[in-house]
Design a protein around this motif. Sequence first.
Motif, PDB file in Angstrom:
ATOM      1  N   SER A  81       0.822  -1.207   0.000  1.00 51.43           N
ATOM      2  CA  SER A  81       0.000   0.000   0.000  1.00 51.43           C
ATOM      3  C   SER A  81       0.854   1.253   0.000  1.00 51.43           C
ATOM      4  CB  SER A  81      -0.939   0.002   1.216  1.00 51.43           C
ATOM      5  OG  SER A  81      -0.184  -0.028   2.420  1.00 51.43           O
ATOM      6  N   THR A  82       1.992   1.197   0.713  1.00 53.42           N
ATOM      7  CA  THR A  82       2.898   2.348   0.736  1.00 53.42           C
ATOM      8  C   THR A  82       3.523   2.558  -0.636  1.00 53.42           C
ATOM      9  OG1 THR A  82       3.409   1.952   3.064  1.00 53.42           O
ATOM     10  CG2 THR A  82       4.918   3.369   1.844  1.00 53.42           C
ATOM     11  N   ASP A 113       2.217   1.719  -3.479  1.00 54.75           N
ATOM     12  CA  ASP A 113       1.176   2.267  -4.357  1.00 54.75           C
ATOM     13  C   ASP A 113       1.030   3.765  -4.149  1.00 54.75           C
ATOM     14  OD1 ASP A 113       0.727  -0.225  -5.387  1.00 54.75           O
ATOM     15  OD2 ASP A 113      -0.999  -0.657  -4.090  1.00 54.75           O
ATOM     16  N   TYR A 114       1.089   4.176  -2.883  1.00 54.28           N
ATOM     17  CA  TYR A 114       0.948   5.597  -2.568  1.00 54.28           C
ATOM     18  C   TYR A 114       2.104   6.398  -3.160  1.00 54.28           C
ATOM     19  CZ  TYR A 114       1.200   9.922   0.086  1.00 54.28           C
ATOM     20  OH  TYR A 114       1.295  11.233   0.445  1.00 54.28           O
ATOM     21  N   TRP A 140       1.738   6.581  -6.929  1.00 57.45           N
ATOM     22  CA  TRP A 140       0.698   7.535  -7.338  1.00 57.45           C
ATOM     23  C   TRP A 140       1.183   8.968  -7.147  1.00 57.45           C
ATOM     24  CZ3 TRP A 140      -1.815  11.567  -4.985  1.00 57.45           C
ATOM     25  CH2 TRP A 140      -2.920  12.078  -5.668  1.00 57.45           C
ATOM     26  N   PHE A 141       1.868   9.221  -6.018  1.00 56.65           N
ATOM     27  CA  PHE A 141       2.302  10.578  -5.722  1.00 56.65           C
ATOM     28  C   PHE A 141       3.325  11.046  -6.755  1.00 56.65           C
ATOM     29  CE2 PHE A 141       4.274  13.881  -2.928  1.00 56.65           C
ATOM     30  CZ  PHE A 141       3.112  14.586  -2.670  1.00 56.65           C
ATOM     31  N   SER A 178      -8.888  12.375  -8.795  1.00 55.11           N
ATOM     32  CA  SER A 178      -8.578  11.374  -9.818  1.00 55.11           C
ATOM     33  C   SER A 178      -8.686  11.969 -11.214  1.00 55.11           C
ATOM     34  CB  SER A 178      -9.522  10.173  -9.692  1.00 55.11           C
ATOM     35  OG  SER A 178      -9.334   9.508  -8.463  1.00 55.11           O
TER      36      SER A 178
END
Length: 437
Positions: free
Chosen positions: A4-5, A7-8, A11-12, A275
């Motif tokens: 999850s980290t 992915d974050y 995305w960032f 988004s």
Amino acid sequence: MTGSTQDYVKWFRHSSPYINAHRGKTFVLMLPGEALVHPNYGNIIYDIALLSSLGVRLVVVHGARPQIDARLAESGIESQFHRNLRVTDAANLEQVTQAIGQARIQMEAALSTGVPNSPMHGARMQVISGNFVVAMPHGVLDGVDLQHTGKVRRINTRSLNTVLDSGAIALLSPLGYSTTGEAFNLSFTDVATQVASALKADKLLAFIEAEGVSDASGELVRQLAVQECRDFLEQQGEQISGDIRQALSACYLACLQGVPRAQLFSYAADGAMLSELFTRDGMGTMVHSDSYEQLRRATIDDVGGILELIAPLENEGILVRRSRELLETEIDRFHVLEKDGTIIACAAMYPFEESAELACVVTHPEYRKGGRASTLLTQMEKMARRQGIKQLFLLTTQTAHWFIEQGFVQAQIDDLPVARRRLYNYQRNSKIFIKNL
């Protein structure tokens, strides 16, 4: 590092180009009254705060139709509508303004939040409302007097830009004030569209209940060029809900008037705006203006387009009627503004020694308020100077104020060249305006 980290972080990093692209840009947000009472409303406020913190200049225009409906119902007043416009009479104007004011205060309070352990902590946003919208009455439509229901006449862009330059969020309600001191109930989509056009905004962002605009098969339409959007509204407009049709029409008009991008997405979906703005594919529907406009001298092939453009004004008596034969002989006097093969504006100039008459200055109704008439006038003035013309004059019956704003001053018949004075039509009683070059 957990999945999850990762992915974050991914995305960032991928959002960085969009953050850089949006910084310093002007976005107009169109938020319907239904969104203000939706469970996702708090998240929308957080996302607006995030955009502001990233350096985006924000104008938020909110609606209040359900709030007005509720307030009138509490007072036992039944609303009357005509052409999807509420008939606002003197008896219910107070209820309407109270409902709109309550909705505005609710938004101001939400945008002022700064409690610890919330996305708004430390934001300290300044939210400014005011009389940025000059309104006028809608008048009588199909025999129905809409009374205190109005439409946008002008946007006070200088004051609005001052607010945005200060880093504050401008919050506009669906109310406008006339030069006679009256308040008018406005369509929030009209306000948003005219503000976006007047500010030359980079985006109009429209919140709707659905994910975006869907076609007849129910599939989400990701992108629509302006012409495609027009065709979609004409062919499928009656098959989509009124609120979506209204929002899509606002996006279409905004792009026609110079806004490069207009995007629709859901107020019910958490993070839909982020988004749409910070990912490649987005979540909603984009209307984009990818066409060009060309200002040029008219040719014989433009006669049909010019006749079509000026015919409505001739029928109303605003312009003197021109036959096709006359226009063909005078076509070298005309300049036109063409967009995608369509004549959207025109103007003509007739020399009289060291002066010249400016005539037939017309802009297509769908392309007004985008500065095109001013652009065309500037072009005609430059051409006149190159020809050694020292003065422009014109005769008008209904557009005096606009020409005064462009630097023309009122004159008398005796100020006209002798040859033009002989042709003056006393029955039309046109006002005369002159501008020294």
